[in-house]
Design an enzyme around this catalytic site. Sequence first.
Site: not given
Lengths: 573, 163
Positions: A51, A113-114, A163, A481
């Site tokens: 993502e 969940f999630q 949802k 760096m």
Amino acid sequence: MELLSGAEMVVRALRDEGVKYIYGYPGGALLHVYDALFQQNEVEHVLVRHEQAATHMADAYARATGKAGVALVTSGPGATNAVTGIATAYMDSIPMVVITGQVMSFLIGEDAFQETDMLGISRPIVKHNFSVTRAEDIPSIIKKAFYIAQTGRPGPVVIDIPKDMTAPTERFPYEYPKSVKLRSYSPVTKGHSGQIRKAVDMLLAAKRPMIYTGGGVIMGDASRELIELAHLLNYPVTNTLMGLGGFPGTDGQFVGMLGMHGSYEANMAMHHSDLILAVGARFDDRVTNGVDKFCPTARIVHIDIDPASISKTIQADVPIVGPAKVVLDDMIQLVKESKKRPDAEAIAAWWKQIDEWRARHGGRYRTDDSELMKPQQVIEMLCKVTEGDAYVCSDVGQHQMFAAQYYKYNKPNRWINSGGLGTMGFGLPAAMGVKMNFPNEEVVCVTGEGSIQMNIQELSTCKQYDIPVKIICLNNQSLGMVRQWQDMNYESRHSQSYMNSLPDFVKLVESYGHVGIKVTKYSELESAMREAFAMKDRLVFMDIMVDPFEHVYPMQVPRGSMRDMWLSKTERT
Amino acid sequence: MRHIISVLMENEPGALSRVVGLFSQRNFNIESLTVAPTEDETLSRLTVTTIGDDRVIEQITKQLNKLIDVVKVVDLSEGDHIERELMMIKFKANGQMRAEIKRTADIFRGQIIDITPNTYTVQLVGSSEKLDAFITSLGNTCIMEVVRSGVSGISRGEKVLAV
């Protein structure tokens, strides 16, 4: 009026907003939306492999076009994986709309969940965020999100959609709002005319003026106005890291980037100036160095769309809140109308001084007889081979600074990098986002062997969608760096900055179905690079072995003034 | 210096967390904070007292103004204003102290709003300084519990904070 489900409204509203691509990754909370996406072919979805890459692709599209990019990620881990990308866009004021799935509204707060509190997590790194509590609000929320993201000081906006708000069983009349008005949000459209007049008077009276511009000129589409004003006055121009390309890199009035790794002449000129015209820049700590020692003789005119950026770190003498484009245009008119002219003698003397500084250092680096390449040489070659006209998307580290210093950007929106947050892993997805939208342009990812491995999985996305970017990997086998700071401040104790067990990048990219070229000698660089760029429809990964001991110079001495710089490992101002 | 900043904002879920989050995110200090809906139910009025120099206060008001849910911001301390805070304070009230608490409450124009054989609960309204003075004058020994509302403020005269 047409009846649509929440999921269909999401997709339709994006279409009506003119969105061509959305970048995302499906998951449970978004299944209704993905089903709606499947059943149409106007909005095209690009499936990334992580993502974070979706957000960087959307972000880079915005950096290249000025329009908000769109990412679509599911709840929980999908949303948290997007956080780095949202923060990246926020720090650089990039317009973006990120739609995150959420668990069903009646489960929120139950550790479902999630489930994750994406409104809470994203709050400090968004311009605004929305939660959908009624499905029929989806079109107006999406309209507001784009409006907020793209106006004023741009920034990312998150829309969290439970949802059940997208359920196919419930349908609502759909209409996409034509306009939006918010009583609590009205970005300025014009600068204060009295302040602008005062600024122009000061500008015309200046003896050692500097024009210092940042990302606000790029995102504010004010490059043309900046060039006109600068040419009208014949004043020197310096750009921040975010502002490169706002003024042509090959123009004689350009003195280079300023700040921590700015050019010697830009930093010297800033320090000795008597008037600074700051446009769309925010006096970031990587620009000012020690604020108490910042440009002691300069008075400051500061133009910014965001009042909170003015006098935040450095007090402005003349603050002007307004869009850079409009304010600069007003200034141009006033300069043209004014009977006063810049003090020709003083400006000539100022240019003479600046030219002396240029001659003293002027971006030189040492090459030795060994075949080992200097990273600067690679960037100069890249500029030559692409004729300075490519979109250059950079990762973060030494290669980023070399790409900023040694590629000459003559157009805005072509130098694309994570300046504020400094996000390693940004470069490849950024290049992908640009290339998909500008298939006929040359798009390059400049990276290192450290950064590229932070999102290397996207080589798979490049294969799926045929995204033929060119990857220039400056391979110094270390986190350059970090190593440089350890050399300079920690007696060369290279704690965890050496990368052992690097993959064979050529074989790796070949396994993804792309072309890999390894270059170890400078004498082979040009032909190899030309060969890579000749493969128009292939992704080519150039693994270029460079001097692992090279440092980025100039480098400002910490907490010093603008003019306190290391110019090489042994030489300082 | 101490400032009282009044904020008119959309009465929407999450609006308060944006304001509070802004203060912690930017390392601004919050002395007290009160919030409640106004006569217009779509708007909430929030009052925050904070301490900072001019530069910090300027940043606070500018950053608050940037929040999309914030409609208006005013620094009440910039002009003539009235500030009030409500305090309820529960005392152990035995022996000599019982009369002393009553007398002191009267002097401060407080009211006793709850009584048991061993306790008094006093309600006091005024500036934060006045409430502090009341606590100091009675000392800590007999105080059982203190609850303060935080400061609310309003401009004097015809100046109003409204949409």
